[in-house]
Design an enzyme around this catalytic site. Structure first.
Site, PDB file in Angstrom:
ATOM      1  N   ASP A  69       0.797  -1.425   0.109  1.00 36.94           N
ATOM      2  CA  ASP A  69      -0.063  -0.052   0.067  1.00 36.94           C
ATOM      3  C   ASP A  69       0.749   1.468  -0.048  1.00 36.94           C
ATOM      4  OD1 ASP A  69      -2.358  -1.655   0.015  1.00 36.94           O
ATOM      5  OD2 ASP A  69      -2.359  -1.621   2.144  1.00 36.94           O
ATOM      6  N   LYS A  87       1.810   2.225  -5.194  1.00 35.64           N
ATOM      7  CA  LYS A  87       2.259   1.669  -6.594  1.00 35.64           C
ATOM      8  C   LYS A  87       1.538   2.034  -7.651  1.00 35.64           C
ATOM      9  CE  LYS A  87       2.325  -2.285  -4.468  1.00 35.64           C
ATOM     10  NZ  LYS A  87       2.056  -2.122  -3.073  1.00 35.64           N
ATOM     11  N   GLY A  88      -0.033   1.838  -7.305  1.00 33.05           N
ATOM     12  CA  GLY A  88      -0.829   2.179  -8.555  1.00 33.05           C
ATOM     13  C   GLY A  88      -0.755   3.509  -9.213  1.00 33.05           C
ATOM     14  N   ASN A  97      -5.274  -9.896  -3.782  1.00 36.73           N
ATOM     15  CA  ASN A  97      -5.163  -9.334  -2.515  1.00 36.73           C
ATOM     16  C   ASN A  97      -4.501  -7.975  -2.615  1.00 36.73           C
ATOM     17  OD1 ASN A  97      -2.777 -10.475  -3.956  1.00 36.73           O
ATOM     18  ND2 ASN A  97      -1.736 -11.015  -2.118  1.00 36.73           N
ATOM     19  N   GLY A 107      -4.566  -4.236  -3.937  1.00 35.98           N
ATOM     20  CA  GLY A 107      -5.643  -3.076  -4.372  1.00 35.98           C
ATOM     21  C   GLY A 107      -4.801  -1.833  -4.411  1.00 35.98           C
ATOM     22  N   HIS A 108      -4.783  -1.413  -5.639  1.00 38.23           N
ATOM     23  CA  HIS A 108      -3.904  -0.453  -6.266  1.00 38.23           C
ATOM     24  C   HIS A 108      -4.746   0.634  -6.707  1.00 38.23           C
ATOM     25  CE1 HIS A 108      -0.415  -3.310  -7.169  1.00 38.23           C
ATOM     26  NE2 HIS A 108      -0.819  -3.309  -5.866  1.00 38.23           N
ATOM     27  N   GLN A 110       2.104  -5.651  -3.378  1.00 36.88           N
ATOM     28  CA  GLN A 110       2.414  -5.909  -1.978  1.00 36.88           C
ATOM     29  C   GLN A 110       3.573  -5.432  -1.585  1.00 36.88           C
ATOM     30  OE1 GLN A 110       1.351  -9.341  -3.645  1.00 36.88           O
ATOM     31  NE2 GLN A 110      -0.293  -8.305  -2.824  1.00 36.88           N
ATOM     32  N   GLY A 137     -10.832  -3.085   3.777  1.00 35.66           N
ATOM     33  CA  GLY A 137     -11.442  -1.939   4.592  1.00 35.66           C
ATOM     34  C   GLY A 137     -10.644  -1.915   5.860  1.00 35.66           C
ATOM     35  N   LYS A 166      -8.362  -1.448   9.018  1.00 38.47           N
ATOM     36  CA  LYS A 166      -7.758  -0.129   9.336  1.00 38.47           C
ATOM     37  C   LYS A 166      -6.094  -0.808   9.415  1.00 38.47           C
ATOM     38  CE  LYS A 166      -7.559   2.868  13.644  1.00 38.47           C
ATOM     39  NZ  LYS A 166      -6.108   2.854  14.032  1.00 38.47           N
TER      40      LYS A 166
END
Ligand code: GDP
Ligand code: IMO
Ligand code: MG
Length: 423
Positions: free
Chosen positions: A13, A16-17, A38, A40-41, A221, A299, A301
């Site tokens: 996180d 990267k995206g 797994n 999420g970008h 990742q 979602g 935390k």
């Protein structure tokens, strides 16, 4: 030509995206080499926000070819939902998205196994994303997997055999589950997938290179989640490091060009596992709130803490990082003091290398720097950077031994500043 690789240096996180999207105009091809849904970008531009899981982040810039490489694990049901949403929002992909025949399929029972194994671990659970990643890579390595190319050859029989084996395992675990809905969506996903180009991506990528085309490999990742070098066993099940681009796309090591290592100005982690610089106080809460640190897939935390230069140095070494990219600078805009972990104290002794085990008894040793107390989000060029911010960049560059070439000051594509180079 060589391929450039962009990958996360922390626990995922990092952003990267966003940066792959920003860099895509400089490349002909963008390729994912490992991981699966797994990931999420997140990308933001023109007031829109998109979260990509399996589709490479080069899909929004022109008509660049995007490849899902052999190292990726693909869930047809989630892929269908992701691809259909993109098509519906005016981003056609069928002609531009190529999928390796050698990529492994995440079966519905892989997802159930993921949940069953986590439940069996109790307090020691990894806190996976629940997407079936571990069980799918396990089947790949134990030579029991089903690949995208199998969809076209004797598929029913192959699927049935693997499913039956999974059902036996689930029975032995006494795990209750209902496959009906999952399997229905999955089969629809398989039918949907058939409209896409299934390719021998190792040939495709190498042919592009031979023809002088440029390729950007997008990591998922982060290095600290790597199956070999991460904080095992609290890791994902693939090689997230630069070498993963070689095995996950069929690119020879001497074909690797620039290695972009991306990190946050602080640090986050989602899921269980050690995190030496984690903050449990209001400073950590402030990072979480200002950085909107909630998982883009689950979602959940995200745990927050100061930047860990011991771990980052290790990541730079393992990946052979040639250029650094610092994200989410703006999140620290209001902090009076910025801390950076420069060593660990283990059993009363100070060490500056990343040790075998960081599970217990690792106490961070911090350097302190003055905060910049400036709104960074409107900055257009590095000429506008406040002195304290430049001091932070210089400090990090000295510690890590690599230049920071890009600084991100907000989630939008436009909030990205390339620093001057003296090459
Ligand atoms: P990835 O998995 O590495 O692509 O990163 P994620 O998308 O999971 O998480 C990064 C989050 O930070 C996303 O919500 C981005 O929109 C956001 N983001 C990226 N860069 C910046 C930045 O410079 N500042 C702020 N405030 N947010 C950013
Ligand atoms: P991106 O690409 C952050 C974490 C999970 C869990 C561990 C294992 O968006 O940076 P898995 O489902 O892979 O078996 O979970 O890895 N994890 C991530 N954390 N960002 C990710 O991806 C992650 N992918 C997996 O939270 O701790
Ligand atoms: Mg993410």
């Amino acid at each position: 030509m060589k391929v450039d690789v962009l990958l996360g240096l922390q626990w995922g996180d990092e952003g990267k995206g966003k940066v792959v999207d920003v860099l895509t105009p400089k490349y002909d091809v963008v390729a994912r080499f490992q991981g699966g849904p797994n990931a999420g970008h997140t990308l933001e531009f023109e007031g829109q926000k998109y979260v990509l899981r399996s589709i490479p982040s080069g899909i929004f810039q022109g008509d660049k070819v995007n490849i899902i490489g052999n190292g990726v694990v693909l869930d047809p049901a989630l892929f269908k939902a992701e691809a259909e949403a993109l098509e519906a929002s005016g981003h056609p992909l069928k002609e531009r998205l190529h999928i390796s025949k050698k990529a492994h399929l995440i079966l519905p029972t892989h997802r159930i196994l993921d949940a069953a194994y986590e439940a069996a671990k109790g307090d020691a659970k990894v806190g996976t994303t629940g997407k079936g990643i571990g069980p799918t890579y396990t089947d790949k390595v134990s030579r029991n997997g089903v690949r995208v190319g199998d969809i076209l050859h004797n598929f029913e029989q192959k699927y049935g055999a693997v499913k039956a084996r999974h059902e036996q395992i689930l029975k032995s675990l006494n795990y209750e589950y209902d496959l009906t809905e999952l399997e229905k969506a999955w089969m629809e996903g398989i039918e949907y997938l058939k409209q896409f180009h299934f390719v021998d991506s190792e040939h495709e990528v190498n042919n592009y290179l031979k023809d002088g085309k440029s390729v950007l490999c997008e990591g998922a990742q982060g290095t600290m989640l790597d199956i070999d070098f991460g904080s095992y066993p609290f890791v994902t099940s693939s090689n997230t490091v630069c070498a993963g681009a070689c095995t996950g796309l069929g690119v020879a090591p001497n074909r690797i060009g620039e290695v972009f290592g991306i990190f946050k100005a602080y640090c986050t982690r989602v899921g269980a596992g050690p995190f030496p610089t984690e903050l449990f106080d209001e400073t950590g809460d402030k990072m979480c709130t200002l950085g909107h640190e909630f998982g883009s897939v689950t979602g959940r935390k995200r745990r927050c803490g100061w930047i860990d230069l011991v771990a980052l140095k290790y990541s730079v070494m393992i990946n052979g990082v040639t250029k650094l990219i610092m994200m989410k600078s703006d999140v620290l805009d209001t902090f009076d003091t910025i801390k950076a972990c420069v060593a660990y104290k283990v059993d009363g002794e100070e060490i500056d290398y990343f040790p075998y085990d960081i599970t217990e008894g690792v106490e961070p040793v911090y350097a302190e720097l003055p905060g910049w107390k400036t709104d960074m989000t409107k900055m257009q060029s590095e000429d506008e950077f406040p002195e304290e911010f430049n001091a932070y960049l210089t400090f990090l560059e000295e510690q890590l031994g690599v230049e920071i070439k890009i600084v991100s000051v907000g989630p939008d594509r436009a909030q990205t500043i390339e620093r001057y180079t003296e090459e």
